[in-house]
Design a protein around this motif. Structure first.
Motif, PDB file in Angstrom:
ATOM      1  N   UNK A   1     -32.448 -33.805  21.185  1.00 30.92           N
ATOM      2  CA  UNK A   1     -33.218 -32.568  21.357  1.00 30.92           C
ATOM      3  C   UNK A   1     -32.702 -31.314  21.336  1.00 30.92           C
ATOM      4  N   UNK A   2     -33.270 -30.185  20.593  1.00 34.19           N
ATOM      5  CA  UNK A   2     -32.783 -29.066  20.947  1.00 34.19           C
ATOM      6  C   UNK A   2     -33.110 -27.998  22.158  1.00 34.19           C
ATOM      7  N   UNK A   3     -32.343 -27.263  22.475  1.00 33.46           N
ATOM      8  CA  UNK A   3     -32.387 -26.498  23.429  1.00 33.46           C
ATOM      9  C   UNK A   3     -33.646 -25.512  23.538  1.00 33.46           C
TER      10      UNK A   3
ATOM     11  N   UNK B   1     -43.086 -30.564  27.649  1.00 30.45           N
ATOM     12  CA  UNK B   1     -42.359 -31.187  28.842  1.00 30.45           C
ATOM     13  C   UNK B   1     -42.122 -32.414  28.501  1.00 30.45           C
ATOM     14  N   UNK B   2     -42.604 -33.103  27.377  1.00 25.69           N
ATOM     15  CA  UNK B   2     -42.665 -34.483  27.243  1.00 25.69           C
ATOM     16  C   UNK B   2     -41.420 -34.965  27.197  1.00 25.69           C
ATOM     17  N   UNK B   3     -40.788 -36.039  27.825  1.00 24.44           N
ATOM     18  CA  UNK B   3     -39.420 -36.355  27.881  1.00 24.44           C
ATOM     19  C   UNK B   3     -39.202 -37.298  26.727  1.00 24.44           C
ATOM     20  N   UNK B   4     -39.988 -37.515  26.025  1.00 28.59           N
ATOM     21  CA  UNK B   4     -39.889 -38.109  24.646  1.00 28.59           C
ATOM     22  C   UNK B   4     -39.168 -37.145  23.667  1.00 28.59           C
TER      23      UNK B   4
ATOM     24  N   UNK C   1     -37.611 -33.890  25.007  1.00 32.10           N
ATOM     25  CA  UNK C   1     -36.722 -33.171  25.741  1.00 32.10           C
ATOM     26  C   UNK C   1     -35.389 -33.919  26.145  1.00 32.10           C
ATOM     27  N   UNK C   2     -35.463 -35.264  25.969  1.00 27.14           N
ATOM     28  CA  UNK C   2     -34.240 -36.180  26.037  1.00 27.14           C
ATOM     29  C   UNK C   2     -33.757 -36.806  24.990  1.00 27.14           C
ATOM     30  N   UNK C   3     -32.599 -37.070  24.933  1.00 29.60           N
ATOM     31  CA  UNK C   3     -31.826 -37.956  23.603  1.00 29.60           C
ATOM     32  C   UNK C   3     -32.511 -39.398  23.991  1.00 29.60           C
TER      33      UNK C   3
END
Length: 308
Positions: free
Chosen positions: A44-46, A53-56, A58-60
């Motif tokens: 993910x980018x910053x 907010x989807x963790x799909x 926002x997270x690697x």
């Protein structure tokens, strides 16, 4: 609206029409039947959290993906310039998994399930193995928006590589950011680097499966990377009509959610065992409100059942 001989526009009737248009090949997907399964990673980018907010996103995570050629014929050549290219990919893991389906044109070819079924019915071949040109012309004249996709494809050169193809999401997804703001976005999956187009003198002489071989060679060199972009909405954008682009879509604000790197190939059975389910979206990305998306959610499951 021309009446379809296939009856009501249900997901099942649309799958039947897609299969009939392709000649009813056994054990094949109803659309984008020819494809290749790959794996990779997502970083993910910053700025991803500013959009969702989807963790799909926002997270690697690991990535499972499938590149494909449009239509229901698994024998179609990769170099048919009239066929779309497709990309389906899966980010995250349960319960934060999202499946995203994109294609090499920013619009769909029908606005409603009824129009979609009539579009297909007009093109199903007759006893001579050919569609009725007069019927197709009459339908197109009565439904000019169904030509938007074909006109987009015809105006552009065929991408010379899957790795150099820009893929678009045709639906408007409601996305809720980490700050609680919800707005519509469209997905754009852009190659890191320029789109790749074949030189005109070479295009007719290249082997039919060259884009597949090219993809494999680029994966081996670590050269298949895509930026996952979110196009941001503006007031008045047509979020219910997938045959239309947003105004100034090519020049509007977009945010890079992250980057996908394709690292290897997978056996086709890995992607064929299930479906990339467009309804499978982790919290923070909602279901688009248009009628075509609602139909696709069921049609994909029906298509899977038919090829088992």
């Amino acid at each position: 609206m021309p009446e379809s001989p296939n009856g009501a526009a249900t997901p099942a009737s649309i799958v039947r029409a897609l299969k009939a248009l392709a000649g009813n090949p056994p054990n094949a997907r109803a659309s984008f039947a020819k494809g290749w399964c790959v794996r990779g990673t997502y970083t993910p980018s910053d700025r991803a959290g500013d959009v969702t907010r989807s963790r799909s996103f926002t997270r690697p995570s690991r990535v499972l993906a499938r590149f494909s050629v449009g239509g229901g014929n698994p024998e179609v050549t990769d170099t048919d310039r009239h066929e779309l290219r497709g990309l389906s990919f899966r980010l995250g893991s349960e319960p934060n998994r999202s499946d995203i389906l994109v294609q090499s044109a920013p619009v769909y070819f029908a606005r409603t399930p009824e129009q979609l079924l009539a579009f297909l019915a007009a093109r199903i071949p007759g006893p001579d193995g050919r569609p009725d040109d007069a019927k197709v012309a009459a339908f197109s004249a009565a439904n000019p928006e169904t030509l938007n996709q074909a006109n987009y494809v015809a105006a552009r050169r065929r991408p010379g590589s899957f790795a150099g193809t820009t893929f678009w999401g045709v639906h408007a997804f409601p996305a809720t950011s980490l700050h609680g703001e919800t707005r519509f976005i469209k997905f754009k999956i852009a190659p890191v680097g320029d789109d790749i187009t074949p030189a005109r003198p070479e295009a007719a002489t290249k082997p039919a499966d060259l884009p597949h071989h090219d993809l494999s060679a680029r994966i081996a060199k670590g050269d298949v990377r895509f930026n996952v972009m979110a196009l941001l909405d503006r007031p008045g954008d047509p979020v219910m009509d997938v045959t239309l682009r947003w105004p100034d879509e090519d020049r509007r604000e977009e945010v890079r959610l992250g980057t996908i790197v394709i690292t290897g190939s997978e056996p086709d059975q890995i992607c064929d065992a299930a479906i990339f389910d467009p309804a499978n979206l982790a919290d923070g990305i909602g279901h688009p409100p248009d009628e075509i998306f609602a139909m696709r959610r069921t049609a994909y499951a029906i298509s899977l059942a038919k090829r088992r």
